[in-house]
Write an enzyme that holds these catalytic residues in place. Structure first.
Site, PDB file in Angstrom:
ATOM      1  N   LEU A  11       0.735  -1.068  -0.004  1.00 27.61           N
ATOM      2  CA  LEU A  11       0.163  -0.050   0.100  1.00 27.61           C
ATOM      3  C   LEU A  11       0.832   1.150   0.127  1.00 27.61           C
ATOM      4  O   LEU A  11       2.068   1.225   0.555  1.00 27.61           O
ATOM      5  CB  LEU A  11      -0.892  -0.047   0.988  1.00 27.61           C
ATOM      6  N   ASP A  12       0.402   2.225  -0.591  1.00 30.02           N
ATOM      7  CA  ASP A  12       1.031   3.609  -0.369  1.00 30.02           C
ATOM      8  C   ASP A  12       1.456   4.039   0.963  1.00 30.02           C
ATOM      9  O   ASP A  12       0.343   3.731   1.832  1.00 30.02           O
ATOM     10  CB  ASP A  12       0.255   4.607  -1.306  1.00 30.02           C
ATOM     11  N   ARG A  13       2.188   5.048   1.073  1.00 31.25           N
ATOM     12  CA  ARG A  13       2.521   5.610   2.681  1.00 31.25           C
ATOM     13  C   ARG A  13       1.125   6.080   3.152  1.00 31.25           C
ATOM     14  O   ARG A  13       1.175   5.698   4.525  1.00 31.25           O
ATOM     15  CB  ARG A  13       3.518   6.593   2.305  1.00 31.25           C
TER      16      ARG A  13
ATOM     17  N   ARG B  69      -6.100   5.716  -7.444  1.00 38.72           N
ATOM     18  CA  ARG B  69      -5.745   7.009  -7.470  1.00 38.72           C
ATOM     19  C   ARG B  69      -5.812   7.487  -8.880  1.00 38.72           C
ATOM     20  O   ARG B  69      -6.578   8.619  -9.230  1.00 38.72           O
ATOM     21  CB  ARG B  69      -4.612   7.324  -6.619  1.00 38.72           C
TER      22      ARG B  69
END
Length: 303
Positions: free
Chosen positions: A135-137, A235
């Site tokens: 997952l992204d930060r 996104r």
């Protein structure tokens, strides 16, 4: 669970080479099979074998799940982890925002991997961190990690199966015209050295399924299911149809006045267990910041 997998050879499998059996019947990858046999982790009727040993009907094949001491060049750190599920093959963690999954040159410490290595060490486990999902930060939610080479191989193999599902919730700007549908657009990495991705015919095929869960005045809560797993896929796709995620300054045009990060949460994970093939389902609720945003929307902007 035992640290061994056991297979009994049937009559219609008689005379197969071991490498053929492991690939077609046990569904092992060629790489995993080669390493397991080379390291002496595969035996037939308690005897050592090669990849080209012929199996016979009635043979008992035992495969030892690798649990030797392994090392990662990463410093273990004591970090509070929200462990959702764990057994000898996998661990699932609910990742908070502002946490990178794996160390990088700029962020060598404080990552989920640092924390997991400390967690394994405290439990006297020999596991290293084999990430199956990322997952992204600033994206929160469920992360799947394999605890041995067999489970990592099996989960990677099964990722394209219908039983393997990753579901997300996002709060987006605007109201989608269709309440349910598919975004099927190729995603391409920009060539300017940035982390940003764009929709471009040169990119990889990318498919996201969406369904509106709840609508507000100029905002929607959307459930998303990934059919492919590209970097920043959700996104990029939502932004491309004119509905960027709240708080997403990379793919939206806003200052973070509603929420301090992109309002995206990996809330559900369904997987076939790598050892038993049993279908397992895991869910975790929305984090506080997304619930607070929804409360504001419900109070002031309910449709």
């Amino acid at each position: 669970m035992s640290n061994k997998l056991v297979f009994n050879v049937n009559a219609d499998e008689d005379n197969l080479k071991l490498n053929e059996y492991l690939r077609s019947i046990a569904k092992f990858s060629s790489r995993f099979s080669r390493k397991a046999v080379r390291d002496g982790h595969v035996k037939i009727n308690d005897n050592n074998v090669t990849l080209y040993t012929r199996v016979r009907a009635g043979d008992r094949i035992e495969v030892e799940i690798e649990k030797k001491e392994e090392q990662q060049d990463i410093v273990p750190e004591k970090i509070q982890l929200d462990v959702i599920y764990e057994d000898c093959d996998i661990i699932i963690v609910n990742k908070p925002s502002n946490m990178i999954v794996h160390p990088t040159r700029n962020y060598p410490n404080g990552t989920l991997t640092n924390g997991l290595l400390y967690y394994f060490k405290e439990k006297n486990e020999k596991s290293i961190v084999r990430l199956v999902s990322r997952l992204d930060r600033d994206t929160t939610g469920l992360i799947l990690v394999a605890k041995n080479s067999f489970s990592h191989m099996a989960l990677a193999r099964d990722m394209d199966k219908a039983e393997f599902q990753k579901n997300y919730l996002a709060i987006v700007h605007g109201n989608l015209k269709e309440k349910k549908g598919i975004i099927h657009k190729p995603i391409y990495k920009c060539e300017d050295g940035s982390i940003k991705r764009v929709i471009d015919k040169r990119g990889q095929e990318s498919i996201t399924h969406f369904e509106v869960v709840e609508s507000f005045n100029d905002a929607d809560l959307v459930k998303l299911t990934l059919e492919t797993g590209r970097t920043h896929q959700i996104r990029v796709h939502l932004s491309s149809i004119g509905h960027p995620i709240f708080g997403d300054t990379l793919y939206g045009n806003e200052v973070r006045k509603y929420i301090d990060r992109q309002a995206l949460h990996a809330y559900r994970l369904q997987i076939p267990h790598p050892r038993t093939s049993q279908i397992l389902n895991f869910e975790c609720g929305l984090p506080n910041d997304m619930n607070e945003l929804l409360t504001k929307l419900k109070k002031s902007y309910k449709v």
